[in-house]
Scaffold this active site. Structure first.
Site, PDB file in Angstrom:
ATOM      1  N   THR A   1     -12.836  -5.443   8.111  1.00 55.60           N
ATOM      2  CA  THR A   1     -13.915  -5.993   7.295  1.00 55.60           C
ATOM      3  C   THR A   1     -13.627  -7.467   7.089  1.00 55.60           C
ATOM      4  OG1 THR A   1     -14.131  -3.908   6.082  1.00 55.60           O
ATOM      5  CG2 THR A   1     -14.957  -5.858   4.967  1.00 55.60           C
TER       6      THR A   1
ATOM      7  N   ARG B   1     -22.241   7.489   6.620  1.00 55.22           N
ATOM      8  CA  ARG B   1     -21.084   7.218   5.747  1.00 55.22           C
ATOM      9  C   ARG B   1     -21.148   5.770   5.238  1.00 55.22           C
ATOM     10  NH1 ARG B   1     -16.725   3.213   5.895  1.00 55.22           N
ATOM     11  NH2 ARG B   1     -14.954   4.091   4.811  1.00 55.22           N
TER      12      ARG B   1
ATOM     13  N   GLY C   1     -18.957   2.848   3.208  1.00 56.72           N
ATOM     14  CA  GLY C   1     -17.625   2.510   2.719  1.00 56.72           C
ATOM     15  C   GLY C   1     -17.732   1.777   1.391  1.00 56.72           C
ATOM     16  N   ASP C   2     -16.683   1.054   1.059  1.00 56.15           N
ATOM     17  CA  ASP C   2     -16.667   0.294  -0.197  1.00 56.15           C
ATOM     18  C   ASP C   2     -17.442  -1.022  -0.092  1.00 56.15           C
ATOM     19  OD1 ASP C   2     -14.702  -0.490   1.681  1.00 56.15           O
ATOM     20  OD2 ASP C   2     -13.616  -1.602   0.160  1.00 56.15           O
TER      21      ASP C   2
ATOM     22  N   THR D   1     -10.535  -4.789   1.616  1.00 54.09           N
ATOM     23  CA  THR D   1     -10.609  -4.225   2.960  1.00 54.09           C
ATOM     24  C   THR D   1      -9.674  -3.022   2.968  1.00 54.09           C
ATOM     25  OG1 THR D   1      -8.796  -5.595   3.770  1.00 54.09           O
ATOM     26  CG2 THR D   1     -11.008  -6.467   4.067  1.00 54.09           C
ATOM     27  N   GLY D   2      -9.837  -2.184   3.967  1.00 55.44           N
ATOM     28  CA  GLY D   2      -8.990  -0.992   4.027  1.00 55.44           C
ATOM     29  C   GLY D   2      -9.837   0.257   3.935  1.00 55.44           C
TER      30      GLY D   2
ATOM     31  N   GLY E   1     -12.164   2.460   2.741  1.00 49.83           N
ATOM     32  CA  GLY E   1     -13.157   2.259   1.694  1.00 49.83           C
ATOM     33  C   GLY E   1     -13.240   3.369   0.667  1.00 49.83           C
TER      34      GLY E   1
HETATM   35  N1  ASP Z   1     -13.363  -1.097   3.944  1.00 47.33           N
HETATM   36  C1  ASP Z   1     -14.034  -0.801   5.187  1.00 47.33           C
HETATM   37  C2  ASP Z   1     -14.728   0.519   5.066  1.00 47.33           C
HETATM   38  O1  ASP Z   1     -14.162   1.443   4.512  1.00 47.33           O
HETATM   39  C3  ASP Z   1     -13.157  -0.774   6.383  1.00 47.33           C
HETATM   40  C4  ASP Z   1     -12.021  -1.748   6.428  1.00 47.33           C
HETATM   41  O2  ASP Z   1     -11.984  -2.705   5.680  1.00 47.33           O
HETATM   42  O3  ASP Z   1     -11.091  -1.563   7.220  1.00 47.33           O
HETATM   43  O4  ASP Z   1     -15.807   0.658   5.590  1.00 47.33           O
END
Ligand code: ASP
Length: 314
Positions: free
Chosen positions: A174, A202, A204-205, A225-226, A228
């Site tokens: 992200t 789906r 995410g955050d 990021t990560g 979500g």
């Molecule tokens: N946060 C993002 C999501 O969950 C993905 C990411 O940042 O790696 O969609």
């Protein structure tokens, strides 16, 4: 007086120029974060944002994006949007033109079309290859065809979580961009194609205000990021701002929010970038295998500076 500045995640580095230039010319924080994010969305080498983003289970890019204004606490977000080159600009239109905060899927696409936003194919040879490889790996015994039966079989197989942990969790990304302008106004922007081979629909955050994105002129900005799902469960971005409101420094707030993620005791990593209105910046991650970094660029700097953040252990 704090000079206008912009900060972003690892993949935003070279693109912060656009935002810094904007701030130097007296532009708003909202313009700056949108400008820098658009460049990341156009970069085909970034396989987690915009063009060439990671596809969903059907091999289609479904984008999530959000933008927030720290002066008004107004926000615009879009989720599961297909076929638009700049989801962040669609989100900005939601912020400025719609009576709503969040639009998803067909509704968001209809709105984007009505606003004359740029349409286009987000897939590239790279993203098609990513999909083919994933499918081969994940669905060796399945027949992938136009019908949706295979996805029904897949969902019924009850291996979704195991599969997600094994495959999807390693392919995602992200962009986060946040800025403060000469008026002290703060803005934050997030754009992503989400996790690889996500189940259609789906979210995410990233498109969820309070989870992956939050800012408030009085206290600062925080984006994530990560994985979500974790930031959604903890309302991570809003919680970081709340911790700062309660008197924690940006660093302490980021640290504590990553501790909160560990407390979920769930598989998956989380990262955040944070700043306060005095211009203190920090990034933090729950991961141990990767250094936490973020880019910072004040409007009078010639190039962005890479800053190291903190790794937060359980
Ligand atoms: N946060 C993002 C999501 O969950 C993905 C990411 O940042 O790696 O969609």
């Amino acid at each position: 007086m704090v000079k206008p500045f912009i900060m972003g995640t690892r993949n935003a580095g070279q693109f912060l120029y656009a935002g810094a230039e904007n701030l130097r010319d007296g532009g708003s924080a909202l313009d700056a974060v949108e400008a820098a994010t658009r460049l990341v969305e156009s970069n085909p080498d970034d396989t987690s944002v915009g063009l060439s983003g990671i596809p969903n289970l059907f091999g289609v890019q479904e984008m999530d994006a959000s933008i927030m204004c720290g002066r008004t606490l107004g926000a615009g977000t879009v989720g599961a949007v297909k076929g638009f080159l700049h989801p962040i600009s669609v989100a900005r239109k939601v912020l400025e033109e719609a009576p709503h905060v969040m639009l998803v899927a067909e509704g968001a696409e209809l709105f984007a079309r009505a606003m004359g936003m740029e349409e286009g194919d987000l897939s590239t040879d790279t993203s098609r290859k990513v999909y083919e490889t994933f499918v081969k790996d994940a669905f060796e015994h399945e027949e992938i065809d136009e019908s949706q039966q295979w996805i029904v079989n897949y969902a019924r197989s009850q291996n979704m979580r195991e599969w997600y942990d094994r495959l999807a969790d390693h392919h995602h990304g992200t962009v986060n961009v946040m800025a403060m302008d000469e008026n002290g106004d703060i803005a934050s922007a997030v754009s992503t194609s989400g996790t690889a081979l996500k189940f259609p629909g789906r979210l995410g955050d990233s498109p969820i205000i309070g989870a992956g994105n939050y800012c408030d002129n009085r206290y600062g900005a925080a984006c994530c990021t990560g994985r979500g799902e974790l930031a959604i469960r903890n309302s991570t971005a809003r919680t970081i701002i709340h911790y700062m409101e309660d008197g924690l420094s940006a660093r302490e707030a980021a640290f504590r929010a990553m501790k909160d993620i560990h407390a979920l005791k769930t598989y998956g990593g989380m990262n955040c970038i944070v700043f306060d209105p005095k211009g203190n910046t920090v990034s933090a991650t729950t991961r141990e295998d990767r250094e936490s970094v973020h880019w910072y660029m004040a409007s009078d700097m010639k190039e962005p500076e890479l800053r190291t953040g903190i790794n937060v252990k359980p």
